[in-house]
Design an enzyme around this catalytic site. Structure first.
Site, PDB file in Angstrom:
ATOM      1  N   MET A  99       0.840  -1.196   0.000  1.00 58.28           N
ATOM      2  CA  MET A  99       0.000   0.000   0.000  1.00 58.28           C
ATOM      3  C   MET A  99       0.876   1.247   0.000  1.00 58.28           C
ATOM      4  SD  MET A  99      -3.002  -1.036   2.694  1.00 58.28           S
ATOM      5  CE  MET A  99      -1.902  -1.829   3.873  1.00 58.28           C
ATOM      6  N   GLY A 187       1.338   4.037   4.902  1.00 59.43           N
ATOM      7  CA  GLY A 187       2.142   3.192   4.022  1.00 59.43           C
ATOM      8  C   GLY A 187       2.499   1.863   4.644  1.00 59.43           C
ATOM      9  N   SER A 188       2.225   0.763   3.981  1.00 64.10           N
ATOM     10  CA  SER A 188       2.407  -0.529   4.609  1.00 64.10           C
ATOM     11  C   SER A 188       2.162  -1.668   3.631  1.00 64.10           C
ATOM     12  CB  SER A 188       1.463  -0.639   5.808  1.00 64.10           C
ATOM     13  OG  SER A 188       0.183  -0.157   5.440  1.00 64.10           O
ATOM     14  N   ARG A 189       1.881  -2.869   4.184  1.00 65.90           N
ATOM     15  CA  ARG A 189       1.731  -4.054   3.347  1.00 65.90           C
ATOM     16  C   ARG A 189       0.851  -5.085   4.047  1.00 65.90           C
ATOM     17  NH1 ARG A 189       7.023  -7.593   1.462  1.00 65.90           N
ATOM     18  NH2 ARG A 189       6.130  -9.669   1.677  1.00 65.90           N
TER      19      ARG A 189
END
Length: 218
Positions: A99, A187-189
């Protein structure tokens, strides 16, 4: 569209600062210089960016228990066979969604099922697209058993900017496809660990949206 509850407090306090500063500009206009106005403009831009970040667009979700729906907005950054030793304890297929800061950051359950396992892991803050971030970064793990008996594991993973993972999952509860799972800030995953042989509907670098994009057929 609406603003996610995780952003209400932050946006509210920043909004009050903006209103107070605007009042000062009106009442003491003759004493203020360009630097104060520039600072106010910077705060307003920051508030606008946060408003955009916490947005939740209205969507007509795909409801189909034969499909695995994307839990996050973003880009498919990894598809590989791995041995998952935390919950599944077997070889499985890992599918990861990265993301970006401009993506919608709410996470949703990709399938309906029973939550068997929830665990928070402290860790580092490497770039979330880094392959080892699934293990080394701060993350939350959620294990689900579907109605057909198959088990899957999800991970919410922090990144360089993402310093807070919000996970709503609770062990023992039954959840529905597209129900909110949590939120990751800035922001990440999200990783999914699926049974081998799962028929994927995506490939690397595909863009996906939570509640809409099909990742696999079950």
């Amino acid at each position: 569209m609406y603003i996610h509850k995780e952003g209400h407090r932050l946006l509210g306090w920043l909004g009050l600062v903006l209103l107070a500063a605007a009042a000062l500009i009106i009442w003491f206009e003759q004493y203020l210089n360009i630097w104060f106005l520039l600072l106010w403009a910077i705060v307003f831009i920051l508030w606008s960016l946060l408003l955009y970040f916490f947005r939740i667009p209205k969507r007509n979700f795909v409801q189909d228990e034969s499909l695995l729906i994307s839990p996050a907005d973003g880009t498919i950054c990894a598809i590989e066979q791995v041995f998952e030793k935390e919950y599944l304890n077997c070889e499985c297929l890992q599918v990861s969604v990265f993301m970006y800061g401009t993506d919608v950051h709410v996470n949703r359950y990709p399938v309906s099922g029973h939550v068997d396992y929830v665990k928070y892991h402290k860790g580092n803050y490497f770039v979330a697209s880094y392959p080892k971030s699934s293990v080394l970064n701060e993350h939350s793990s959620i294990g689900l058993t579907m109605s057909n008996g198959q088990k899957i594991l999800m991970k919410q993973i922090a990144g360089v900017m993402a310093r807070r993972i919000v996970c709503y999952a609770k062990e023992g509860e039954d959840v529905k496809q597209n129900q909110e799972l949590g939120f990751i800030k800035f922001g990440s995953r999200v990783d999914l660990f699926l049974p081998l042989g799962t028929e994927l509907s995506v490939k690397l670098q595909d863009k996906v949206k939570n509640g809409l994009s099909t990742l696999a057929k079950l």
